[in-house]
Design an enzyme around this catalytic site. Sequence first.
Site, PDB file in Angstrom:
ATOM      1  N   GLY A 169       0.878  -1.423   0.065  1.00 25.50           N
ATOM      2  CA  GLY A 169      -0.004   0.059   0.052  1.00 25.50           C
ATOM      3  C   GLY A 169       0.821   1.066   0.081  1.00 25.50           C
ATOM      4  O   GLY A 169       1.604   1.439  -0.873  1.00 25.50           O
ATOM      5  N   GLY A 170       0.234   2.071   1.069  1.00 25.72           N
ATOM      6  CA  GLY A 170       1.057   3.681   1.038  1.00 25.72           C
ATOM      7  C   GLY A 170       2.692   3.399   1.147  1.00 25.72           C
ATOM      8  O   GLY A 170       3.470   4.113   0.756  1.00 25.72           O
ATOM      9  N   GLY A 404      19.561   7.755 -34.997  1.00 27.79           N
ATOM     10  CA  GLY A 404      18.928   8.852 -33.804  1.00 27.79           C
ATOM     11  C   GLY A 404      19.650   8.864 -32.545  1.00 27.79           C
ATOM     12  O   GLY A 404      19.743   9.569 -31.857  1.00 27.79           O
ATOM     13  N   ALA A 405      20.393   7.475 -32.468  1.00 31.10           N
ATOM     14  CA  ALA A 405      21.051   7.329 -31.150  1.00 31.10           C
ATOM     15  C   ALA A 405      22.223   8.238 -30.909  1.00 31.10           C
ATOM     16  O   ALA A 405      22.490   8.812 -29.888  1.00 31.10           O
ATOM     17  CB  ALA A 405      21.332   5.872 -30.651  1.00 31.10           C
TER      18      ALA A 405
HETATM   19  C1  HXC Z   1      -2.813  -3.053  10.811  1.00 32.83           C
HETATM   20  C2  HXC Z   1      -1.321  -4.826  10.388  1.00 32.83           C
HETATM   21  C3  HXC Z   1      -1.306  -4.284   9.099  1.00 32.83           C
HETATM   22  C4  HXC Z   1      -2.085  -3.132   8.628  1.00 32.83           C
HETATM   23  C5  HXC Z   1       0.111  -5.788   9.291  1.00 32.83           C
HETATM   24  N1  HXC Z   1      -0.330  -5.856  10.572  1.00 32.83           N
HETATM   25  N2  HXC Z   1      -0.390  -4.891   8.430  1.00 32.83           N
HETATM   26  N3  HXC Z   1      -2.213  -4.063  11.203  1.00 32.83           N
HETATM   27  N4  HXC Z   1      -3.133  -2.594   9.485  1.00 32.83           N
HETATM   28  N5  HXC Z   1      -2.252  -2.671   7.570  1.00 32.83           N
HETATM   29  C6  HXC Z   1      -0.243  -6.371  11.740  1.00 32.83           C
HETATM   30  C7  HXC Z   1      -0.637  -7.723  11.687  1.00 32.83           C
HETATM   31  O1  HXC Z   1      -1.850  -7.674  12.279  1.00 32.83           O
HETATM   32  C8  HXC Z   1       0.250  -8.455  12.881  1.00 32.83           C
HETATM   33  O2  HXC Z   1      -0.181  -8.139  13.852  1.00 32.83           O
HETATM   34  C9  HXC Z   1       1.844  -7.727  12.432  1.00 32.83           C
HETATM   35  O3  HXC Z   1       1.260  -6.273  11.723  1.00 32.83           O
HETATM   36  C10 HXC Z   1       2.492  -8.606  11.467  1.00 32.83           C
HETATM   37  O4  HXC Z   1       1.802  -8.943  10.491  1.00 32.83           O
HETATM   38  P1  HXC Z   1       1.761 -10.311   9.694  1.00 32.83           P
HETATM   39  O5  HXC Z   1       0.797 -10.217   8.653  1.00 32.83           O
HETATM   40  O6  HXC Z   1       1.686 -11.406  10.852  1.00 32.83           O
HETATM   41  O7  HXC Z   1       3.269 -10.161   9.094  1.00 32.83           O
HETATM   42  P2  HXC Z   1       3.588 -11.135   7.565  1.00 32.83           P
HETATM   43  O8  HXC Z   1       2.800 -12.397   7.533  1.00 32.83           O
HETATM   44  O9  HXC Z   1       5.119 -10.931   7.524  1.00 32.83           O
HETATM   45  O10 HXC Z   1       2.920  -9.963   6.518  1.00 32.83           O
HETATM   46  C11 HXC Z   1       3.269  -8.650   6.497  1.00 32.83           C
HETATM   47  C12 HXC Z   1       2.215  -8.147   5.505  1.00 32.83           C
HETATM   48  C13 HXC Z   1       0.862  -8.479   5.679  1.00 32.83           C
HETATM   49  C14 HXC Z   1       2.681  -8.793   3.914  1.00 32.83           C
HETATM   50  C15 HXC Z   1       2.430  -6.550   5.438  1.00 32.83           C
HETATM   51  O11 HXC Z   1       0.797  -8.286   7.268  1.00 32.83           O
HETATM   52  C16 HXC Z   1      -0.091  -7.729   4.837  1.00 32.83           C
HETATM   53  O12 HXC Z   1      -0.592  -8.074   3.869  1.00 32.83           O
HETATM   54  N6  HXC Z   1      -0.696  -6.656   5.517  1.00 32.83           N
HETATM   55  C17 HXC Z   1      -2.011  -5.870   4.983  1.00 32.83           C
HETATM   56  C18 HXC Z   1      -1.247  -5.097   3.950  1.00 32.83           C
HETATM   57  C19 HXC Z   1      -2.320  -4.174   3.446  1.00 32.83           C
HETATM   58  O13 HXC Z   1      -3.183  -4.382   2.635  1.00 32.83           O
HETATM   59  N7  HXC Z   1      -2.317  -2.983   3.807  1.00 32.83           N
HETATM   60  C20 HXC Z   1      -3.572  -1.789   3.382  1.00 32.83           C
HETATM   61  C21 HXC Z   1      -2.634  -1.259   2.137  1.00 32.83           C
HETATM   62  S1  HXC Z   1      -3.796   0.088   1.637  1.00 32.83           S
HETATM   63  P3  HXC Z   1       0.321  -9.007  15.151  1.00 32.83           P
HETATM   64  O14 HXC Z   1      -0.253  -8.243  16.286  1.00 32.83           O
HETATM   65  O15 HXC Z   1      -0.368 -10.285  15.079  1.00 32.83           O
HETATM   66  O16 HXC Z   1       1.829  -9.124  15.607  1.00 32.83           O
HETATM   67  C22 HXC Z   1      -2.819   1.579   1.879  1.00 32.83           C
HETATM   68  C23 HXC Z   1      -3.421   2.684   1.432  1.00 32.83           C
HETATM   69  C24 HXC Z   1      -2.566   4.011   0.988  1.00 32.83           C
HETATM   70  O17 HXC Z   1      -1.764   1.358   2.271  1.00 32.83           O
HETATM   71  C25 HXC Z   1      -2.908   4.537  -0.238  1.00 32.83           C
HETATM   72  C26 HXC Z   1      -2.175   4.068  -1.338  1.00 32.83           C
HETATM   73  C27 HXC Z   1      -2.439   4.777  -2.739  1.00 32.83           C
END
Ligand code: HXC
Length: 510
Positions: A169-170, A404-405
Site C-alpha cells: 500500500g502506502g 537517432g541514437a
Molecule cells: C494493521 C497490520 C497491518 C495493517 C500488518 N499488520 N499489516 N495491522 N494494519 N495494514 C499487523 C498484523 O496484524 C500483525 O499483528 C503484524 O502486523 C505482523 O503482520 P503479519 O501479517 O503477521 O506479518 P507477515 O506475515 O510478515 O505479513 C506482512 C504483510 C501483511 C505482507 C505486510 O501483514 C499484509 O498483507 N498486511 C496488510 C497489507 C495491506 O493490505 N495494507 C493496506 C494497504 S492500503 P500481530 O499483532 O499479529 O503481530 C494503503 C493505502 C494507501 O496502504 C494508499 C495508496 C495509494
Amino acid sequence: MKDVLIELERRRANARAGGGQKRTDAQHSKGKLTARERIEIFLDEGSFEEFDMFVEHRSTDFGMEKTRIAGDGVVTGWGTVNGRTVFVFAKDFTVFGGSLSEAHAEKVMKVQDMALKNRAPIIGFYDAGGARIQEGVAALGGYAEIFQRNVLASGVIPQISVIMGPCAGGDVYSPAITDFIFMVRDTSYMFVTGPDVVKTVTNESVTSEELGGASIHTTKSSIADGAYDNDVEALLQMRRLIDFLPASNTAALPEIEYQQSVTEPDFSLDRLVPENANKPYDVKELILKTIDEGDFFEIQESFARNIVTGFGRIEGRTVGFVANQPMVLAGVLDSDASRKAARFVRFCDCFNIPIVTFVDVPGFLPGTAQEYGGLIKHGAKLLFAYGEATVPKITIITRKAFGGAYDVMASKHLRGDMNYAWPSAQIAVMGAKGAVEIIFRKDIDDAEKIAAHTRMYEERFLSPFVAAERGYVDEVIMPHSTRLRVARALKLLQNKDLKNPWKKHDNIPL
Ligand code: HXC
C-alpha cells in the site's frame, strides 16, 4: 527532580522496547534488524536525535485504545552521515506491523517538513504493511499528506527509500515518488497488495518473492535501483550513496579527498576498443579508469544492462555517468535503457551533478516488440532529459554513434558542452552493411562490388572526422588522456550558467 528523571528513563526504555521482546526476536529470526538498530548503523555514532518518541495513536475503534505503544510504529529524527545532516524515519514492524495511523503519519510528515525547510536529504527505512486497517480513512489521509510532501520535496532535496521488510500500500507508493529505492534480498517485498489478496481477486497463486521480491524489482519492473544481501550491507551502502549527493538543489556538491592523479595517462585505454567493430568490450572498465580510485556507485545495475548509469567522482567531486554497454545487446538503445538513463539524467540535472556520457551505440532496437511497447515515447524520454538538462554535459564517443541514437546521447546539438571522440569513433547514420544495401541497392550484384562500396563508405563516414570537420565533435582525443580531458572540461564548466525558458513545468513524454 530525581523522580522525573527516573520517569523519563522508564518511558524511554518503554518506547525503545517497541512491540516487545517476542516481536523483536521474531524480527531478528527473519534476519532483519529493528528500526532503531537500522538507524544506529546508518548514522554516525551517537549523532541520532529522536523526535516524538512518546507519540501514541488516538484510535478507539476495534479495541485499539487497549494497545497504545509509544512511538506508534515509526522512529523519526535526524543525525549525520560523515558529518553531514540527514533526516531519517524507520518503520517499526514490531508495532502493528509498522502500519500507518494518523499519529504515525504526523511523525513522518514532521521530519519531511524539517528536511525540506533545512534542505537536507531524507531517507526512509521501510518494513511496514501500509495503512493501519483499524484507522480507516484517517490513515489514508495521512498517506496522502506524506505523498504530497514527497512531491513537493522532489528535485529540492534527495529522497531515498530502503525497503527492508514486507511493504504494501502506502509503504510502496511513497517510496515510488522518491529518487531512489533499494531493497534487501530475500527479506524485503514490495507490492500494492500481498499474495493473499492477489489469490482472492485474481485467483493467482504467487509467492511474496515472485510478486515483489528484490529479484523482480531490480530486473523486471525496475522499481528498485539496487539490492543488497542483508540489512547491514544496505545501510552501509546508503552511507556511501549519501556521500555522493549534495544536500539539496542549491547546495554545493560534496568534496571528497582523492589520491589518484588526473594527469597520469592510462595507456591500457588505447587498447580498450577491439579492432573488430563487432567485438564487445566492457564500458565499465572505462568508467572505473576515469573516476577517482575506481569508486563507482551504480544505479539499476541489474536492469537494462545495455546502458550503465551511476555516480563516480573526478577530482573529488560527484559526476553522473551514462554509458552504452557494448557487452549487452551491443549497447543498443531500447525502451528500458532509455527510461533508465532518462530518469538518471533528470536526477543529476535536478541536483546540479555534471553528466559524463560515453557513447558506443549501434542505434535504437528495431522490431514490433519495441514499437508496440512504446519505443518512440520511451526513447523520447532520454532525448528530452538530455535536451532539458542544463548541468555540464561532457560526451565521449568511443566507437559507434549511429542514427537517432547519436543525436540522443548528449550530442552537441542537445547542448553538449564538450563533445570528444576517440580516434576509433564511427559517427554516421548507420553501419556500413545497412548503408551499402540501401544507397547502392542497384549496384551490389557481386561480392567484389559490395566490398568496394563498403570500403568507400567506411573510409568516408566511419570515422570521427566528418563530425569533427563540422564542429559536432570539439576534439578527437587519445583514449589514454580521457580522465585528464574530462577533469579539465569539468573545471572549465564549473561556472556554467544556462537557463531554460520560464515555464510552470515541462511536459516530458511519460
Ligand atoms: C494493521 C497490520 C497491518 C495493517 C500488518 N499488520 N499489516 N495491522 N494494519 N495494514 C499487523 C498484523 O496484524 C500483525 O499483528 C503484524 O502486523 C505482523 O503482520 P503479519 O501479517 O503477521 O506479518 P507477515 O506475515 O510478515 O505479513 C506482512 C504483510 C501483511 C505482507 C505486510 O501483514 C499484509 O498483507 N498486511 C496488510 C497489507 C495491506 O493490505 N495494507 C493496506 C494497504 S492500503 P500481530 O499483532 O499479529 O503481530 C494503503 C493505502 C494507501 O496502504 C494508499 C495508496 C495509494
